[in-house]
Design an enzyme around this catalytic site. Structure first.
Site, PDB file in Angstrom:
ATOM      1  N   GLU A 180       0.789  -1.226   0.000  1.00 53.08           N
ATOM      2  CA  GLU A 180       0.000   0.000   0.000  1.00 53.08           C
ATOM      3  C   GLU A 180       0.827   1.285   0.000  1.00 53.08           C
ATOM      4  O   GLU A 180       0.360   2.312  -0.504  1.00 53.08           O
ATOM      5  CB  GLU A 180      -0.945   0.001   1.218  1.00 53.08           C
ATOM      6  CG  GLU A 180      -1.968  -1.118   1.228  1.00 53.08           C
ATOM      7  CD  GLU A 180      -3.007  -0.973   0.137  1.00 53.08           C
ATOM      8  OE1 GLU A 180      -3.242   0.163  -0.313  1.00 53.08           O
ATOM      9  OE2 GLU A 180      -3.577  -2.000  -0.287  1.00 53.08           O
ATOM     10  N   SER A 455     -47.703 -22.413  43.429  1.00 52.39           N
ATOM     11  CA  SER A 455     -47.070 -23.113  44.550  1.00 52.39           C
ATOM     12  C   SER A 455     -45.574 -22.850  44.694  1.00 52.39           C
ATOM     13  O   SER A 455     -44.963 -23.326  45.662  1.00 52.39           O
ATOM     14  CB  SER A 455     -47.315 -24.620  44.419  1.00 52.39           C
ATOM     15  OG  SER A 455     -48.691 -24.914  44.570  1.00 52.39           O
TER      16      SER A 455
END
Length: 756
Positions: A180, A455
């Protein structure tokens, strides 16, 4: 004529000079503006980083009841590669009863750990021994890195894992600069050489085939500019690159580029930076990348969509191999390395995602908790790494259990459910499912479905009854006879048992394991409804609780996550801490920002009472409404409680072993009856969760204050241990009264006993 020409030339020269001075002044002002604004932005707001979320890390120790298959499944989830010979981190080899693992380096919340090779031997009971390789030294503890489970994206919608230049392989940096920007360390942000070389190449090809932008210009374009192709943008890009290069060091610019460069998309999020790209494509940290992987990353930079290795493997491989050839040509790699690298597959795995299966219901809790955590306001500049309690094994088991069992217990397509799994030892939530479709985002029933618990409230009624300041114990005889109570203004309430029958006098333990309603109501009224409210709030309920007699049978709506919290308190014998999803938070550099405190849990209710209630909950599984679990897994391994509400609208079951608490709710969103009890609807889901996670059996040891004693079955009084008519139950340690008979009566003294 000559004079006129001279005057014109002089005028043009003066005007040009003036315009030049004005232009120079304007350029200088613009450069000053760019310098001040750009420098500040580059220093403080280069990019936004996401919060990356991890599950729990698997801690391995000799003696743990983990099978080889379970550990191998964990390695597969972490994307370790199975090989015949382990040579590098991220690999493992498997023998008949042995695993050879080369763990990757990882920054844990308590500090970084280097790559490490270990050998783990298994036997029928789990992990037999561990040793560190190659020295073969005994190892007492070994931690695998945690799985990556999701992220909270930054406002920009970009994902990245910030990495320092010091951890990026030199080969990656050298290859990047070779491809690059070869003159990166020699130009001032703009390279005239590169521009000239690109211009000649483009002219020769009569089209754009090469760019002349430096890494600094690419960085400026990515950070601050649009992609429009205009002279003004190019000029602006060059000026900004010159300023950045002047103000900041080359290494700062390079590190920023490596964290900013774009690598593709993961669903709706953009992948930026080599740190996250390494995980996205290879499941590795950047420092682990080999030559072929480095070449592929550099190849992708040119066109992340065009060179996507999963969508276009042929063109991606051609570009990668070209980069490898250049690396070899510049002596960055040897011929042997080059020949080996070009034969290597592009990527392992086909998912193309950072997270294969998202867990939206769990992440919802993480986001909520994160919002309550004190963190730096500018955390998006540093990024976050959030370490949670999520157990991928438990999460997968919970998802599969809910999906498979709902369709088995009912053909109702609108039947819904929720599962919460908690680590009782660490007060952490390890799994959450809020919908029968675990990927569906929306209504999270684990958190937002407030339903009557039935319950499930009874254990807390019994906690109050057995707390020591009342006359009750497990062997006490209580009444199971009709009762009518005032339940609010002008309301009369006559509770009934599930079987619509009454048993008269019944032992408290039997009433508990059979989940009989009327004895529970009598106990709750005897100890006080207000006290029951206090007990529930101390155990973890933070929503309003109506103090009516019907509360003793669960007439209070709670979310599954809250039910899980109060049962974790019970499983810990009254020691309470809020359940949490987040264990620790660091920034991307590993600096600790938050760690869950190690404060002592508060004692919410009597430990002795809780011990007796847990014994009763074991009885529920051994011989009561949860006996299907005992039939499947064996007795005395689990404790649990069922819950069923009026007209069978809600089916609940909670069960726990020595490690985890599993809470399941099953019902419909419109509150219509589902015709399922807690045992027929929710219990099968609980069973499937435990079937796919390792059970750690409950301890059978009683505290010193309790001993197993013999009680008369009908009278509930202590009798000698050798009486066959008795029943063994835990009770407060005390001596059997002298002359107590097996019939539960005191034997009358003989005349010589009275004499002496």
């Amino acid at each position: 004529m000559a004079g006129t020409r001279n005057r014109v030339m002089k005028y043009l020269l003066v005007t040009g000079l003036k315009l030049s001075l004005v232009g120079t002044a304007l350029l200088a002002i613009y450069l000053i503006y760019l310098d001040s604004s750009l420098t500040e932005r580059f220093q403080q707001n280069r990019y936004q980083a996401p919060a990356l979320i991890y599950g729990r890390s698997l801690q391995l120790e000799p003696g743990l009841p983990l099978t080889l298959a379970q550990v191998e499944l964990e390695l597969q989830q972490l994307q370790y590669r199975k090989v015949s010979q382990v040579n590098d981190s991220g690999q493992y080899a498997k023998g008949s009863q042995r695993l050879h693992i080369y763990r990757r380096p990882f920054d844990f919340p308590n500090g970084p750990a280097m790559a490490e090779a270990v050998q783990i031997d298994f036997d029928a009971n789990g992990i037999q021994s561990m040793s560190r390789l190659p020295a073969n030294l005994p190892l007492e503890s070994f931690e695998l890195e945690p799985p990556f489970i999701g992220r909270i994206a930054a406002a920009s919608g970009e994902d990245r894992l910030l990495v320092g230049l010091e951890v990026v392989p030199n080969l990656l940096i050298e290859t990047l600069l070779m491809i690059e920007d070869q003159d990166f360390y020699h130009h001032a942000g703009v390279s005239l050489t590169s521009i000239g070389r690109a211009a000649l190449a483009n002219l020769a090809a009569m089209r754009t085939v090469q760019g002349g932008s430096t890494l600094t210009q690419q960085l400026v374009k990515n950070l601050y500019l649009t992609r429009e192709q205009t002279l003004w943008r190019k000029a602006n890009e060059a000026l900004m690159a010159l300023i950045i290069d002047y103000r900041f060091s080359k290494n700062e610019i390079l590190e920023t580029y490596l964290n900013e460069v774009y690598f593709g998309q993961d669903r709706g999020s953009a992948i930026h930076g080599v740190g996250l790209a390494s995980r996205f494509y290879f499941g590795k940290q950047v420092q682990e990348l080999d030559e072929a992987e480095i070449a592929l990353l550099i190849a992708i930079i040119k066109g992340p969509s065009y060179y996507d290795p999963r969508r276009y493997p042929e063109r991606a491989q051609q570009r990668r191999d070209m980069v490898l050839q250049l690396m070899f040509g510049q002596n960055l790699i040897t011929r042997a390395t080059y020949e080996s690298a070009v034969e290597q597959p592009l990527v392992y795995g086909e998912s193309g995602r950072l997270v294969a299966d998202n867990v939206p219901h769990y992440l919802e809790l993480v986001r909520h908790e994160l919002a309550q955590t004190m963190l730096p306001t500018d955390w998006q500049q540093q990024g976050l790494r959030i370490f949670t309690y999520l157990d991928p094994v438990a999460q997968r088991a919970a998802e599969q259990a809910l999906q498979s069992q709902l369709s088995r217990v009912s053909d109702d397509p609108d039947l819904q459910g929720a599962v919460v799994v908690a680590d009782a030892n660490h007060y952490g939530i390890t799994a959450v499912v809020g919908d029968r479709n675990p990927r569906r985002v929306g209504f999270n029933r684990a958190v937002a479905a407030f339903r009557p618990v039935g319950s499930l409230i009874k254990p807390f009624v019994y906690v109050n009854a057995l707390s020591g300041d009342t006359p009750y114990e497990l062997a006490s005889i209580i009444e199971d006879t009709p009762i009518t109570l005032a339940n609010g203004a002008d309301q009369r309430w006559s509770p009934e048992n599930f079987d619509k029958k009454f048993k008269g006098n019944i032992m408290l333990y039997d009433a508990f394991i059979e989940s009989r309603n009327v004895p529970a109501v009598r106990l709750g009224m005897s100890t006080g409804v207000d006290r029951l409210v206090d007990t529930l709030q101390a155990a973890g309920v933070d929503s309003p609780i109506p103090a009516y007699p019907s509360l003793t049978l669960g007439a209070v709506p709670l979310a599954p996550v809250t039910v899980s919290e109060i049962f974790v308190t019970l499983a810990n014998y009254g020691r309470q801490q809020p359940l949490r999803t987040i264990a620790a938070v660091t920034n991307h550099a590993g600096l600790a920002l938050y760690r869950r405190g190690q404060q002592q849990p508060k004692q919410a209710f009597s430990e002795i009472a809780a011990q007796q209630v847990v014994y009763g909950l074991r009885g529920v599984v051994n011989e009561g409404t949860g006996r299907a679990l005992a039939a499947r897994f064996g007795k005395d391994r689990l404790a649990g409680k069922s819950g069923t509400t009026n007209d069978y609208r809600d089916s609940w079951f909670v069960a726990f072993d020595a490690r985890q608490v599993v809470t399941v709710w099953v019902g419909r969103d419109d509150n219509k009856p589902v015709q399922l009890t807690g045992s027929s609807g929710a219990l099968p889901v609980v069973g499937e969760v435990f079937a796919n996670t390792s059970i750690q059996p409950l301890s059978m040891q009683l505290p010193e204050a309790l001993t197993m004693q013999n009680y008369h079955r009908d009278l509930g009084v202590l009798i000698p241990l050798d009486c066959a008519e008795g029943r063994l139950l835990p009770g407060l340690t005390r001596a059997v009264p002298e002359r107590q008979t097996c019939a539960g009566t005191v034997r009358e003294e003989k005349w010589w006993e009275r004499w002496f």
